[in-house]
Design a protein around this motif. Structure first.
Motif, mmCIF file in Angstrom:
data_model
loop_
_atom_site.group_PDB
_atom_site.id
_atom_site.type_symbol
_atom_site.label_atom_id
_atom_site.label_comp_id
_atom_site.label_asym_id
_atom_site.label_seq_id
_atom_site.Cartn_x
_atom_site.Cartn_y
_atom_site.Cartn_z
ATOM 1 N N PRO A 66 11.826 38.207 114.292
ATOM 2 C CA PRO A 66 11.001 38.655 112.203
ATOM 3 C C PRO A 66 13.398 38.744 111.997
ATOM 4 N N PRO A 67 14.376 39.204 112.013
ATOM 5 C CA PRO A 67 15.548 39.318 111.916
ATOM 6 C C PRO A 67 16.789 38.184 111.976
ATOM 7 N N LEU A 68 15.687 37.171 112.685
ATOM 8 C CA LEU A 68 16.552 35.989 112.537
ATOM 9 C C LEU A 68 15.767 34.829 112.508
ATOM 10 N N GLN A 69 14.925 34.905 111.571
ATOM 11 C CA GLN A 69 13.803 33.607 111.515
ATOM 12 C C GLN A 69 14.575 32.984 110.030
ATOM 13 N N SER A 70 14.997 33.920 109.522
ATOM 14 C CA SER A 70 16.101 32.714 108.434
ATOM 15 C C SER A 70 16.910 32.723 108.007
ATOM 16 N N GLY A 71 17.458 32.725 106.953
ATOM 17 C CA GLY A 71 19.298 32.446 106.843
ATOM 18 C C GLY A 71 20.088 32.741 107.702
ATOM 19 N N ALA A 72 21.064 33.535 107.922
ATOM 20 C CA ALA A 72 22.236 33.641 108.695
ATOM 21 C C ALA A 72 21.541 33.962 109.954
ATOM 22 N N GLY A 73 20.906 34.711 110.302
ATOM 23 C CA GLY A 73 19.735 34.357 111.466
ATOM 24 C C GLY A 73 19.192 33.301 112.400
ATOM 25 N N ARG A 74 19.173 32.433 111.488
ATOM 26 C CA ARG A 74 18.151 31.284 112.128
ATOM 27 C C ARG A 74 20.054 30.423 112.658
ATOM 28 N N ARG A 75 20.772 30.558 111.563
ATOM 29 C CA ARG A 75 21.990 29.971 112.168
ATOM 30 C C ARG A 75 22.506 30.243 112.899
ATOM 31 N N LEU A 76 22.385 31.899 113.221
ATOM 32 C CA LEU A 76 23.238 32.127 114.134
ATOM 33 C C LEU A 76 22.262 31.890 115.943
ATOM 34 N N VAL A 77 21.062 31.635 115.845
ATOM 35 C CA VAL A 77 20.048 31.459 116.967
ATOM 36 C C VAL A 77 20.420 30.049 116.919
ATOM 37 N N SER A 78 20.734 29.251 115.907
ATOM 38 C CA SER A 78 20.846 27.727 116.701
ATOM 39 C C SER A 78 22.565 27.503 116.491
ATOM 40 N N GLN A 79 23.370 28.371 116.872
ATOM 41 C CA GLN A 79 24.921 28.769 117.267
ATOM 42 C C GLN A 79 24.236 28.932 118.805
ATOM 43 N N TYR A 80 23.487 29.982 118.879
ATOM 44 C CA TYR A 80 23.521 30.533 120.533
ATOM 45 C C TYR A 80 22.656 29.739 121.800
ATOM 46 N N ASP A 81 21.999 29.168 120.944
ATOM 47 C CA ASP A 81 21.391 27.557 120.947
ATOM 48 C C ASP A 81 22.378 26.422 121.702
ATOM 49 N N ARG A 82 23.384 26.294 121.747
ATOM 50 C CA ARG A 82 24.645 24.949 121.659
ATOM 51 C C ARG A 82 25.479 25.214 122.348
ATOM 52 N N ASP A 105 23.956 27.897 124.418
ATOM 53 C CA ASP A 105 23.164 27.853 126.089
ATOM 54 C C ASP A 105 22.735 26.845 126.460
ATOM 55 N N ARG A 106 23.102 24.862 125.728
ATOM 56 C CA ARG A 106 22.312 23.809 126.254
ATOM 57 C C ARG A 106 23.738 24.068 126.922
ATOM 58 N N ALA A 107 25.711 24.121 126.848
ATOM 59 C CA ALA A 107 26.416 23.308 127.180
ATOM 60 C C ALA A 107 26.226 24.376 128.468
ATOM 61 N N VAL A 108 25.950 26.039 128.749
ATOM 62 C CA VAL A 108 26.587 27.007 129.508
ATOM 63 C C VAL A 108 25.040 26.139 130.668
ATOM 64 N N VAL A 109 24.085 26.185 130.418
ATOM 65 C CA VAL A 109 22.969 25.501 131.513
ATOM 66 C C VAL A 109 23.068 24.318 131.593
ATOM 67 N N GLY A 110 23.448 22.959 130.894
ATOM 68 C CA GLY A 110 24.269 22.171 130.949
ATOM 69 C C GLY A 110 25.363 21.869 132.556
ATOM 70 N N LEU A 128 25.951 24.268 133.890
ATOM 71 C CA LEU A 128 25.846 24.675 135.410
ATOM 72 C C LEU A 128 24.418 23.728 136.463
ATOM 73 N N GLU A 129 24.182 22.872 135.407
ATOM 74 C CA GLU A 129 23.411 21.797 136.188
ATOM 75 C C GLU A 129 23.968 21.100 136.751
ATOM 76 N N ALA A 130 24.861 20.367 135.941
ATOM 77 C CA ALA A 130 25.990 19.191 136.159
ATOM 78 C C ALA A 130 26.752 20.071 137.899
ATOM 79 N N GLN A 131 27.170 20.727 137.212
ATOM 80 C CA GLN A 131 28.583 21.398 138.826
ATOM 81 C C GLN A 131 28.119 22.891 139.788
ATOM 82 N N GLY A 132 26.476 22.838 139.276
ATOM 83 C CA GLY A 132 25.996 24.947 139.931
ATOM 84 C C GLY A 132 26.498 24.182 141.650
ATOM 85 N N ILE A 133 25.526 22.884 141.883
ATOM 86 C CA ILE A 133 25.107 23.206 143.294
ATOM 87 C C ILE A 133 27.039 22.988 143.954
#
Length: 189
Positions: free
Chosen positions: A18-34, A36-41, A43-48
């Motif tokens: 609930p605290p992350l569903q609107s406003g600043a919380g949503r923006r924070l999750v959006s930044q985290y998502d970016r 997360d995608r970069a790190v996982v990308g 790892l996927e490309a270079q991990g092996i």
């Protein structure tokens, strides 16, 4: 029917809080998502590749220590492989380990390199069979000594080698200009 709780801290889970569903919380999750995608990308490309390089470094380093007679496990190796000439077995094993490491580092002859790698790794478990008094506390195979732990952790190296081995066909395909879909078609033949 019960569902398992989602204990992952990925963006999807965070969005449900609930605290992350609107406003600043949503923006924070959006930044985290970016991020997360970069790190996982990455790892996927270079991990092996990084896993292959890490294995290469370990094998070259440990092998070199055996060749220059500075390995802390030289006596253990010689005593475990007691039927082989002790003055030759440790340096010879060191050379094999260096060759495994170089093959992994440069990605040359990976099928053969990984076969020798698996044979060498399997050989490390001889310690548990031939020297159980030094591998297990009070003869209990569930109570490892430092030596036993040293050997059993090789299961992780074996698994890492298997992960690297799972890419051999992909590497062949990329050198022939084939994509993943083409390789899937080849596997069906």
């Amino acid at each position: 029917m019960s569902t398992k709780p989602d204990l992952d801290i990925g963006p999807r889970t965070l969005r449900r809080l609930p605290p992350l569903q609107s406003g600043a919380g949503r923006r924070l999750v959006s930044q985290y998502d970016r991020v997360d995608r970069a790190v996982v990308g990455f790892l996927e490309a270079q991990g092996i590749r990084l896993l292959r390089f890490a294995l290469a470094i370990v094998f070259i380093w440990f092998g070199a220590l055996k060749v220059i007679d500075r390995s802390p496990v030289a006596d253990l190796v010689a005593d475990t492989l007691y039927w082989l000439p002790s003055g030759a077995v440790v340096p010879a094993l060191g050379v094999v380990e260096i060759l495994i490491g170089l093959g992994l580092l440069f990605g040359v002859g990976l099928r053969l390199v990984l076969l020798v790698f698996l044979l060498q790794m399997a050989g490390t478990f001889l310690v548990l069979v031939l020297r159980p008094g030094e591998s297990f506390q009070d003869g209990n195979p569930l109570l490892l000594t430092v030596l036993g732990e040293f050997v059993v952790k090789n299961l992780v190296l074996i698994a890492a080698g298997m992960v690297v081995g799972s890419t051999v066909r992909e590497r062949e395909g990329s050198s022939r200009g084939l994509g993943r879909a083409d390789l899937e078609d080849e596997r069906k033949l």
